[in-house]
Every structure is written in structure tokens, then in C-alpha cells.
Design an enzyme around this catalytic site. Structure first.
Site, PDB file in Angstrom:
ATOM      1  N   GLU A 143     -18.824 128.891  48.619  1.00 15.35           N
ATOM      2  CA  GLU A 143     -18.101 128.380  49.793  1.00 15.35           C
ATOM      3  C   GLU A 143     -19.009 128.285  51.014  1.00 15.35           C
ATOM      4  OE1 GLU A 143     -15.533 127.026  48.925  1.00 15.35           O
ATOM      5  OE2 GLU A 143     -15.146 128.129  47.069  1.00 15.35           O
ATOM      6  N   HIS A 186     -21.061 125.203  51.028  1.00 14.35           N
ATOM      7  CA  HIS A 186     -20.315 124.044  51.540  1.00 14.35           C
ATOM      8  C   HIS A 186     -20.413 123.914  53.058  1.00 14.35           C
ATOM      9  CE1 HIS A 186     -18.352 122.416  48.046  1.00 14.35           C
ATOM     10  NE2 HIS A 186     -17.630 123.495  47.774  1.00 14.35           N
ATOM     11  N   GLY A 191      -9.655 128.772  43.670  1.00 13.80           N
ATOM     12  CA  GLY A 191     -10.262 130.093  43.757  1.00 13.80           C
ATOM     13  C   GLY A 191     -10.574 130.413  45.210  1.00 13.80           C
ATOM     14  N   ALA A 192     -11.032 129.398  45.931  1.00 15.51           N
ATOM     15  CA  ALA A 192     -11.370 129.559  47.333  1.00 15.51           C
ATOM     16  C   ALA A 192     -11.516 128.187  47.958  1.00 15.51           C
ATOM     17  CB  ALA A 192     -12.692 130.326  47.471  1.00 15.51           C
ATOM     18  N   MET A 193     -11.511 128.148  49.295  1.00 21.24           N
ATOM     19  CA  MET A 193     -11.600 126.865  49.998  1.00 21.24           C
ATOM     20  C   MET A 193     -12.490 127.018  51.214  1.00 21.24           C
ATOM     21  SD  MET A 193     -10.795 123.714  50.284  1.00 21.24           S
ATOM     22  CE  MET A 193     -11.503 122.775  51.629  1.00 21.24           C
TER      23      MET A 193
HETATM   24  N1  BES Z   1     -13.478 122.879  47.529  1.00 23.17           N
HETATM   25  C1  BES Z   1     -13.093 123.773  46.503  1.00 23.17           C
HETATM   26  C2  BES Z   1     -11.647 124.158  46.531  1.00 23.17           C
HETATM   27  C3  BES Z   1     -10.714 123.142  45.947  1.00 23.17           C
HETATM   28  C4  BES Z   1     -10.615 123.024  44.577  1.00 23.17           C
HETATM   29  C5  BES Z   1      -9.925 122.363  46.737  1.00 23.17           C
HETATM   30  C6  BES Z   1      -9.752 122.111  44.038  1.00 23.17           C
HETATM   31  C7  BES Z   1      -9.068 121.438  46.199  1.00 23.17           C
HETATM   32  C8  BES Z   1      -8.965 121.312  44.837  1.00 23.17           C
HETATM   33  C9  BES Z   1     -13.907 125.064  46.588  1.00 23.17           C
HETATM   34  O1  BES Z   1     -15.131 124.942  47.219  1.00 23.17           O
HETATM   35  C10 BES Z   1     -14.223 125.475  45.184  1.00 23.17           C
HETATM   36  O2  BES Z   1     -14.956 124.779  44.549  1.00 23.17           O
HETATM   37  N2  BES Z   1     -13.658 126.568  44.711  1.00 23.17           N
HETATM   38  C11 BES Z   1     -13.840 127.004  43.345  1.00 23.17           C
HETATM   39  C12 BES Z   1     -14.625 128.259  43.274  1.00 23.17           C
HETATM   40  C13 BES Z   1     -16.073 128.012  43.065  1.00 23.17           C
HETATM   41  C14 BES Z   1     -16.859 129.295  43.048  1.00 23.17           C
HETATM   42  C15 BES Z   1     -16.387 127.236  41.823  1.00 23.17           C
HETATM   43  C16 BES Z   1     -12.481 127.236  42.747  1.00 23.17           C
HETATM   44  O3  BES Z   1     -11.512 127.109  43.479  1.00 23.17           O
HETATM   45  O4  BES Z   1     -12.394 127.500  41.569  1.00 23.17           O
HETATM   46 ZN    ZN Z   2     -16.549 123.988  46.081  1.00 25.14          ZN
END
Ligand code: BES
Ligand code: ZN
Length: 887
Positions: free
Chosen positions: A320, A323, A283-285
Site C-alpha cells: 500500500e 502505491h 485486503g487493504a486500500m
Molecule cells: N488497490 C487495492 C485494493 C483494491 C482491491 C481496491 C480490489 C478495489 C478492488 C490494494 O492496493 C490492494 O492491492 N490490496 C491487496 C493487498 C495486496 C498486498 C496484494 C488486497 O486487497 O488483496
Molecule cells: Zn494494490
């Protein structure tokens, strides 16, 4: 090279292979990276100079690299000034192990040295490493270059020590086409245009982990603002969509301020960029200073976004940005502690969202997180929050509801046990203590223990080191309450986990509360005092609710008397929304685990007829849909009555809300309206379906019609698809047309999520095939795979027929797990479970093994549940009674 030599070489490198972590003969201190992507050929050239500290006598340096072609002649090792060059004996790459080994004829001098490597690679289409995303600009299809390194893909872009604990500083230089925007973690310090190419140098970063390094190169517009500390914040979007970044920008600026005061440490970089990427797996990084997002998670369009989209943007941004402290400044020592990143960011994002939008009642909505955590953790195939991780390919699968949702829930439980002030003080001192460094779970517990004086380590180990959670049974016996904990498993099987459970309970009113730690299997409590001198526990009709406010990560099973008191308390509106949510969710889980008849669950649901709270109703809706699914297998003759009953449950609130938004109505009402109407359409409510189609027609004539605002579009789309069949395809064709014409990704997502809501298997097949077509970005296909029960077989056959393609397209990321779980889990027979296992026996890969086991377990659970429902004696009577009872 002779055969003998080859064997010898294999031998000496053998020690480095098959290891989960790199040997630390030398550790990186600073990376100087140069990257030159070619957006036409989709190749890139790169060079890296890594300043390392040689800490042990060694002839080898071992680091990560994969899918890179390393120029062996370029590999050099020098002293820090670059004057003394050590001879290099050999450079070997082991693709399987994702490592490269540099060998020297003699031990390297201890202390600092510089390792230089030149390499080339491909901008891949896998949405990981250094990859290509596409967009169109002025009618022309263009490429952009983007990175996604978490968890372990920096090694696909440059050779590095690709582990979270190997923190270093990064000095990045990009050579890119002059007309493009090029971003990295830090601000630009120097830019040099030379004809068609410009060379951009970025400021050196503070120390950070490789998985947080990022670059983005493409055409973008942006909006900009500043925090009160003068940090420059920008939101980048596709050209022409800059305005859609304003909402996220505002949330980001405010959130940075909130976190600064909550963590008592300011944001540590001079700028923050947030970019919408058209092709994005997650969803985001949270890349340090350069956060990347799916468009749907960053852009908000006043006209075309729904309230749910707005909330999604706010929570993702808040997550994000959390983090930037929890993860980027203080980083987990190893992936076993991933939950420290994700569980915390999830929990903290609710703090921020609640402070910015109190009217969203986001802490009530938090219960959705807990419910999903409990749902996954009720499987025998779950895993502990702290989970052993050996190979890089196992990491992605643990970005799951355990790390995120159970993680966030046990944090909430602990906070509520220690109190918010104490908790915040401890977090701030943890951040300060481990800033620019790494931490393990127990490091956090130690700080919390010091701050609070409570046995945090002991308490929390029972929640993070073992999988699962307890169900606490309460019974009234004489003048006592008896509590007993046992592990809750949906399969009904027995495992003997035990927890230290923070029990809270209220009796008759929220002013009469008690709490204690249940540290053993069972305990008895004398409640005379508690209930009040006049009352007698047996005679009083006072309700008793455990797990007050649903702050604890456990379920409660009440004896029959206590259950009916609670049901009455719900009907008479004595309980809080969180408690109403909890009673329903626990009852549903107990029913699925065959510990409670479906008839009692349905009867309980009847107590929610006048429910108006968004989160409670939303869960009531999703529970209803799941019951309808299981009933289709277990009691098809009752299905119509059951649906009728559900329709009657939702009518009260649906009528209150109506179809048209009321002026100044709440965010929650806007979200609720959409979900209610969608549910009514799905359960086949004629009036809703007809009205939905009428409004859809108006929408086709005028996309801006007030008759179909974004909040209710999904309901209309679902209603339209309900009507579609091979002999009546027009609704489907019209929806596809809307899909093709919109450039708004939230709209596209809404449509994809509705297409498969059709009971004609031929149409379902067409929809599924459409998902594989070039018209659907590979990031979006998973939105369309959730089919009705009528489409279940079709979807399974489709998955088998297309497995090679699916596995090739999505197999290298976590998205493939969604295909497996969404298509396998709805089945409910032992035979189907066997069939699934057989099919995957020869096709299993480590990246789906956990999901596959979990999905098969769900099929077993469903099968057992079907049997149990079929054995229920009074179900038919109860269902018919409920269906006929009018409001
Ligand atoms: N660090 C993650 C992104 C990620 C997810 C990287 C899986 C590698 C593998 C990011 O901070 C994250 O948790 N994104 C979520 C959105 C959040 C609002 C729960 C996502 O991608 O769903
Ligand atoms: Zn996350």
C-alpha cells in the site's frame, strides 16, 4: 411533462448514456466537500462545490453519481467568485449509467466556474462507497462510517468526475459526533466543537484521483511515530488493541524511507494514517495519506499471530505504501493500465520486504506470485495485462492474478533483463516525469527505453498486449540445443501467440551461463563452446537449466534426457531453490495439460525427499493436494498409495522441524512447520493427527499453552475437523466455541479456514450455513468455502440453494467471484461443466462472467486430465514403487 417532451428529453440525453467514459466539456479542478454522517440512522447529508474548467462550448455538464438523492433545487453554477449565477434548466440522474446531467439554457462561459450540489445518501452495508462497519465497545454494538472508493465508488458518496485521469484537489469538511475520531486524507486544520457535533476541516490535498479520497469515522486508539523527515505516521485500531499496531507502524516508517530513496522522491503528504477496519472487502486500500486495512492485514499480536500473519502485515503495508508513489502520485490514465498500479506495487513490496527482512527470502517466495499468474494465464479465458474496460462493473474483476501477479512477474523479468541499477534510474525518472499526473503503459516503456537503450517497447508489448505465455521446449540434437516456443494452454488447445522471450540457461554450474532473446518460433544453438571443449553435450551428464532463477514468465519443457539430468541434479542438491521450484511447477503444469504423464511428475516429486526450503516445500504441498484431488477421480484405487507417498515426502522435513519451535529458529521454519503438519493431517497421517488432537486438548484447557503456538494451530484445527462426523460432533463444537470467544481476527480466520476440512457432507453443509449466519462477517465468509473433495457436491448444492442470498449479499463486489471459482473449479467432468453453465445461464451478471468462464474451463481441463491419467499404462506400478520406497 407531456409524452412528447419526455421523448425529446430522452433524446438529448441519449448521447451521454451507455458511454464508458464521461464527456470532458468541463473538467474538475477542486472539490470542496462537506459530509455529515448520522451513525445512528445510517444516513448522510452532503454538499459539494466543484471548481471546474469549462473547456468546450456546452449547455451540459455530465458527471458521476449513483445511489444519491440529489436536491435538484440546490444545483447552481456560478463564476469563481460566486457572484454571477447561471440559470439551471434541468438536473437528471441516470442510475443505470451512474451519471447525472446538469443542463443550462445557454452555453456556459468558458474558463473557471463553480458547480454546487447538495445531496443525501445511505451508509450502506456493501463495503463500498460510503459504508457502515460495526464493532463493539464496552459490550455495546456500534457503527463506524468508512469509505472505499476504488475502483469507481466515490460517485456513491458525492457527485464527481469519477475517473482516475480527472485529478483535482480536495478540501474536506466533516460534521461528526464530538466523541469520535474522524480521519481523512490530510491533517486537520480546524476543529470546532458545538455540543454533540464537531466540525472538522482538513487541509486541502494535492491533486489526486477521486478513487483515493477517504474518510473514516469511529472510535479508535492509535500508536504513533515519525519518519526522519518529520512525517507523522499513525496506526489506528479498535480501542484496546493499539499495541497490535506497533509492528505495522515500524514497517511503515522504515518503508517510507526506503521508497524515498528508491524513487528519489519523498512521500508527498504531511502525514500517513493506517487504520484497521472491521468490515473490509479487499485486503487493504491505498487511499492517499489514509490507508485502510482489514484487521488481519494490519494488526500483529505477539502471542496470537503466526509468522505467516506477520509476513502478511509487512507485505501488505509495503504494497500500500508503494502505491503512494505508484498509483497515487503517478496514476494510471485508465483502468486498462490498472496493472501499472497493482503489478508494480506488488513487485515493489518485495523490494521493501526483502530489505527489511532478508531472512524471509522473500524473492524466493515471489515465485508463488509467478506461479499463480502462470496458473491463471494458462487458461484460454485469461486476458491481456492491458485489458479493455468499458463499464464500471467490469473493472473489479480485473483485480486478479493477471494484473497483480503476472504484472509483477513481467516487471521482475524486465528488471532482470535490464539490470537493477538501470531499472531503478528509469523508474525514478518516470515517477519524476509523471508526478501529479497520469501515465499509460507505453509511457513507462518509453522512459525505460530511453534509460537503457534497449527495445523495451517491443519486448514488453508481447507480454502486456496479448494474453498467455509461451512454453519453451528444449531438445538436444547432435551438438546443438533446439529451442522452440509455443503458447502454453492448460486445455491443450492451440493458439499461436508468440513472444520475445529472454532466455537464460546454465549448464552444469551456475558459473556457465548464457542468455539471448528468442524472437522467433524456433532457434538452434551451438553449445560446443558453452559446454566446454572437453565435454560433449550428448555424453556429458551435466544438467542444463533454462529460465535461470525463474526470472522469466514462461515455462520450459525439457526432452527426456535433460529432464532426468535435472532430476539427478535436484537429488544431488546442485540446484538453487528457485530453480527447484520452477522445475517442479512447470512439470506439474505440463502434466495437467496432458503433455506429461502423472507417473513422471510423481517420479520427479520423489527427488524432493530431502527438500527443506520453505517456498519449494510449500509448493510441493499444494501440488500434492491437487494431485490427490484429481487422483480421487482418476485413480481412486491408487489414492491411498499416493497419499502414503506424499506423507513419506514430507516426513523428512517434518521430523527435522518437530512440533515445538526451536529457540531462535527462523521465520521460514516457523511457517514451514505449520504447512507441513497441516498437510500431514490432511493426508491422514495418524501420528500427526493424534499429536494434533492431544495438543488441541491442552489448548482448550489453557489458551496460552506452549503446546499450541499460533504457527501450528491451523494444523491442529484441521486434524480435529478430520475426525468430526454427525455422530462425533464435539471437535466441531469446540472449535466453534474458540471462534466465538476470540476477538482476534487472525484466529477467527484460521478457524474458518479449517472448519470445512471435514469429509462428512452433513457437517460440511452445517459449516457452509454457518458462514451465512450473522456470526461471520460478510468479509470473512470466503475463508470457509474451500471444502474437501468429499464436500464438493454438497458445496455446489448449497451454492445453488443459496444463490439469491449470496448474490444479494456479495453480488456488488468482487468477493462473489470467490464463491464461484472455489466451488465450481474442483469438479472434473463434462457433465458437471454443463450443469454449471445451465444453472448460471439465467443468473449470469457481468461482474462474474469472466470468473464463471474461467471456472468452467478449469472443469474441462480437469476432465481431460482425468481421462489422460486413466489412460496411463504404468501409473500403478510407479505409484506403488514410490509409496513403498522408504527414505
Ligand atoms: N488497490 C487495492 C485494493 C483494491 C482491491 C481496491 C480490489 C478495489 C478492488 C490494494 O492496493 C490492494 O492491492 N490490496 C491487496 C493487498 C495486496 C498486498 C496484494 C488486497 O486487497 O488483496
Ligand atoms: Zn494494490
Amino acid at each position: 411533462m407531456g409524452g412528447g417532451e419526455c421523448v425529446r428529453m430522452e433524446k438529448k440525453y441519449e448521447q451521454f448514456k451507455g458511454q464508458s467514459r464521461l464527456p470532458k466539456f468541463a473538467v474538475p479542478k477542486r472539490y470542496d466537500i462537506n459530509l455529515k454522517p448520522d451513525l445512528v440512522t445510517c444516513k448522510f447529508a452532503g454538499a459539494v462545490e466543484i471548481t471546474v474548467d469549462v473547456v468546450t462550448d456546452t449547455k451540459f455538464i455530465v458527471l458521476n453519481a449513483v445511489d444519491l438523492s440529489v436536491d435538484r433545487n440546490s444545483v447552481r453554477f456560478t463564476d469563481p467568485r460566486g457572484s454571477k449565477v447561471s440559470e439551471v434548466l434541468g438536473v437528471e440522474l441516470f442510475e443505470q449509467d451512474e451519471i447525472m446531467v446538469v443542463e443550462f439554457p445557454q452555453n456556459l462561459p468558458l474558463g473557471l466556474g463553480v458547480l454546487c450540489i447538495a445531496f443525501e445518501g445511505t451508509l450502506n452495508d456493501k463495503m463500498k462507497g460510503f459504508y457502515r462497519s460495526t464493532y463493539s465497545h464496552c459490550g455495546e454494538k456500534k457503527n463506524m462510517a468508512v469509505t472505499q472508493f476504488e475502483p469507481a465508488d466515490a460517485r456513491r458518496c458525492f457527485p464527481c468526475w469519477d475517473e482516475p485521469a480527472c485529478k483535482a484537489t480536495f478540501k474536506i469538511t466533516l460534521e461528526v459526533p464530538s466523541e469520535l475520531v474522524a480521519l481523512s486524507n490530510m491533517p486537520v486544520v480546524d476543529e470546532n466543537v458545538d455540543g454533540k457535533i464537531k466540525t472538522i476541516q482538513y487541509q486541502e490535498s494535492p491533486i489526486m484521483s477521486t478513487y483515493l479520497v477517504a474518510v473514516v469515522i469511529g472510535l479508535f486508539d492509535y500508536v504513533e511515530d515519525h519518519t526522519s523527515d518529520g512525517i507523522k505516521v499513525r496506526v489506528y485500531s479498535q480501542v484496546g488493541k493499539a499495541n497490535q499496531g506497533k509492528f505495522a507502524l515500524d514497517v511503515a516508517v522504515k518503508t517510507l524511507g526506503l521508497y524515498k530513496s528508491y524513487f528519489a522522491v519523498p512521500y508527498s503528504l504531511p502525514k500517513l494514517d493506517m487504520v484497521a477496519i472491521p468490515d473490509f472487502a479487499a485486503g487493504a486500500m491505498e487511499n492517499y495519506g489514509l490507508v485502510t486495512y482489514r484487521e488481519t492485514a494490519l494488526l500483529y499480536d505477539d502471542k496470537h499471530s503466526a509468522a505467516a500473519n506477520k509476513q502478511r502485515v509487512a507485505t501488505v503495508v509495503a504494497h500500500e505504501l508503494a502505491h503512494q508513489w505508484f498509483g497515487n502520485l503517478v496514476t494510471m490514465e485508465w483502468w486498462t493500465h490498472l496493472w501499472l498500479n497493482e503489478g508494480f506495487a506488488t513487485w515493489v513490496s518485495y523490494l521493501a520486504t526483502d530489505s527489511l527482512f532478508p531472512e524471509w527470502k522473500i524473492w524466493t517466495q515471489f515465485l508463488d506470485e509467478s506461479a499463480e499468474g502462470l496458473r491463471l494465464d494458462g487458461l484460454a479465458e485469461s486476458h491481456p495485462i492491458e485489458v479493455e474496460v468499458n463499464h464500471a462493473c467490469e473493472i473489479e474483476e480485473i483485480f486478479d492474478a493477471i494484473s497483480y501477479r503476472k504484472g509483477a512477474s513481467v516487471i521482475r523479468m524486465l528488471q532482470s533483463y535490464l539490470g537493477p541499477e538501470c531499472f531503478q534510474r528509469a523508474l525514478a525518472s518516470y515517477i519524476k516525469k509523471y508526478a501529479c499526473s497520469n501515465a499509460k503503459t507505453e509511457d513507462l516503456w518509453t522512459v525505460l527505453e530511453e534509460e537503457s537503450g534497449e527495445p523495451v517497447n517491443n519486448l514488453m508489448n508481447s507480454w502486456t498486449k496479448q494474453k498467455g505465455y509461451p512454453v519453451v521446449s528444449v531438445k538436444v540434437k547432435d551438438q546443438n540445443l533446439e529451442f522452440e516456443q509455443s503458447q502454453f494452454l492448460l486445455s491443450g488447445s492451440c493458439e499461436d501467440g508468440q513472444w520475445i522471450v529472454p532466455i537464460t540457461l546454465c549448464c552444469g554450474s551456475y558459473d556457465t551461463c548464457k542468455n539471448f532473446l528468442l524472437q522467433v518460433k524456433s532457434e538452434t544453438m551451438d553449445v560446443k563452446e558453452f559446454v566446454g571443449s572437453k565435454d560433449n553435450l550428448v555424453e556429458t551428464r551435466a544438467w542444463i537449466k533454462l529460465n535461470v532463477d525463474q526470472a522469466g514468465f514462461y515455462r520450459v519443457k525439457y526432452d527426456e534426457g535433460l529432464s532426468s539430468r535435472l532430476r539427478y541434479a535436484i537429488e544431488t542438491k546442485c540446484l538453487s531453490a528457485t530453480d527447484r521450484f520452477g522445475i517442479l511447477d512447470d512439470s506439474y503444469a505440463l502434466c495437467m495439460a496432458c503433455q506429461q504423464p502423472l507417473a513422471s511428475l510423481l517420479t520427479l516429486m520423489g527427488a524432493y525427499r530431502e527438500e527443506l526450503e520453505y517456498t519449494v516445500l510449500s509448493n510441493l504441498i499444494s501440488i500434492s493436494s491437487r494431485i490427490a484431488r484429481i487422483a480421487a477421480d482418476a485413480a481412486p484405487e491408487l489414492l491411498e498409495y499416493i497419499k502414503q507417498f506424499f506423507i513419506s515426502l514430507f516426513q523428512y522435513s517434518a521430523e527435522k522441524l518437530g512440533w515445538d519451535p526451536k529457540q531462535g529458529e527462523s521465520h521460514l521454519d516457523a511457517m514451514l512447520r505449520g504447512e507441513l503438519l497441516t498437510a500431514l493431517a490432511q493426508f491422514g497421517h495418524d501420528i500427526t493427527q493424534n499429536e494434533a488432537r492431544r495438543r488441541f486438548d491442552a489448548f482448550l484447557n489453557d489458551k496460552n499453552t506452549p503446546l499450541l503456538p499460533p504457527d501450528i494451530r491451523k494444523a491442529a484445527y484441521v486434524a480435529v475437523m478430520q475426525d468430526v462426523s454427525t455422530s462425533n460432533r464435539s471437535g466441531y463444537e469446540l472449535l466453534l466455541k474458540v471462534y466465538r470467544e476470540t476477538d482476534q481476527s487472525q484466529e477467527k480466520t484460521r478457524i474458518l479456514g479449517s472448519l470445512a476440512c471435514c469429509s462428512d457432507p452433513d457437517i460440511v453443509l452445517e459449516v457452509l450455513n454457518f458462514l451465512l449466519s450473522p456470526e461471520v462477517r460478510s468479509q470473512d465468509a470466503v475463508y470457509g468455502i474451500h471444502v474437501n473433495i468429499e464436500g464438493r457436491e454438497t458445496a455446489w448444492r448449497w451454492l445453488k440453494d443459496n444463490w439469491d442470498h449470496i448474490s444479494k449479499t456479495w453480488g456488488s463486489g468482487f468477493l462473489i467471484t470467490r464463491f464461484v471459482s472455489a466451488i465450481v473449479s474442483p469438479f472434473s467432468s463434462w457433465e458437471k461443466a454443463c450443469e454449471v453453465e445451465e444453472f448460471f445461464a439465467s443468473r449470469a451478471k457481468p461482474s462474474i462472467s469472466r470468473t464463471l468462464k474461467q471456472s468452467v474451463e478449469r472443469v474441462h481441463i480437469n476432465a481431460k486430465w482425468v481421462q489422460s491419467i486413466q489412460n496411463e499404462k504404468h501409473l500403478a506400478e510407479v505409484v506403488q514403487e514410490l509409496a513403498h520406497r522408504k527414505h
